[in-house]
Design a protein around this motif. Structure first.
Motif, PDB file in Angstrom:
ATOM      1  N   SER A 185      -0.742   0.744   5.409  1.00  0.00           N
ATOM      2  CA  SER A 185      -1.806  -0.252   5.405  1.00  0.00           C
ATOM      3  C   SER A 185      -2.970   0.218   4.536  1.00  0.00           C
ATOM      4  CB  SER A 185      -2.316  -0.485   6.826  1.00  0.00           C
ATOM      5  OG  SER A 185      -2.931   0.696   7.317  1.00  0.00           O
ATOM      6  N   ASP A 186      -3.868  -0.711   4.264  1.00  0.00           N
ATOM      7  CA  ASP A 186      -5.082  -0.372   3.515  1.00  0.00           C
ATOM      8  C   ASP A 186      -5.927   0.630   4.307  1.00  0.00           C
ATOM      9  OD1 ASP A 186      -6.925  -0.640   1.326  1.00  0.00           O
ATOM     10  OD2 ASP A 186      -8.158  -1.896   2.628  1.00  0.00           O
ATOM     11  N   TYR A 199       0.824  -1.217   0.000  1.00  0.00           N
ATOM     12  CA  TYR A 199       0.000   0.000   0.000  1.00  0.00           C
ATOM     13  C   TYR A 199       0.857   1.264   0.000  1.00  0.00           C
ATOM     14  CZ  TYR A 199      -3.528  -3.426   1.164  1.00  0.00           C
ATOM     15  OH  TYR A 199      -4.353  -4.513   1.137  1.00  0.00           O
ATOM     16  N   LYS A 225      -4.570   4.095   3.782  1.00  0.00           N
ATOM     17  CA  LYS A 225      -4.882   4.509   2.410  1.00  0.00           C
ATOM     18  C   LYS A 225      -6.338   4.937   2.305  1.00  0.00           C
ATOM     19  CE  LYS A 225      -5.695   1.688  -1.037  1.00  0.00           C
ATOM     20  NZ  LYS A 225      -5.582   0.660  -2.079  1.00  0.00           N
ATOM     21  N   THR A 226      -7.238   4.194   2.934  1.00  0.00           N
ATOM     22  CA  THR A 226      -8.667   4.498   2.893  1.00  0.00           C
ATOM     23  C   THR A 226      -8.978   5.796   3.630  1.00  0.00           C
ATOM     24  OG1 THR A 226      -9.177   2.146   2.734  1.00  0.00           O
ATOM     25  CG2 THR A 226     -10.968   3.595   3.434  1.00  0.00           C
TER      26      THR A 226
END
Length: 66
Positions: free
Chosen positions: A30-31, A25, A34-35
């Motif tokens: 981490s995801d 990512y 990113k989100t």
């Protein structure tokens, strides 16, 4: 010849992220981070300043009926 691995801070939480395949990512750690960042852009909390586009100028002053 040896290469140094570039390390950056996650833009969301400041954790160290290596620019390798171990961090899929990147530049986020981490995801989740990113989100969170994407949510800021979607909510227009994050912006890139620039010149007003011609189409934006027309939409702001539509009182002339163009």
């Amino acid at each position: 010849m040896t290469f140094k691995t570039l390390a950056v801070k996650c833009p969301t939480c400041d954790k160290q992220v290596l620019m390798t395949d171990d961090f899929p990512y990147r530049p986020f750690c981490s995801d989740r981070c990113k989100t969170i960042d994407f949510g800021g852009w979607a909510a227009e909390k994050n912006v890139i300043e620039g010149n007003t586009l011609e189409s934006d100028a027309w939409s702001e002053d539509d009182s002339q009926g163009y």
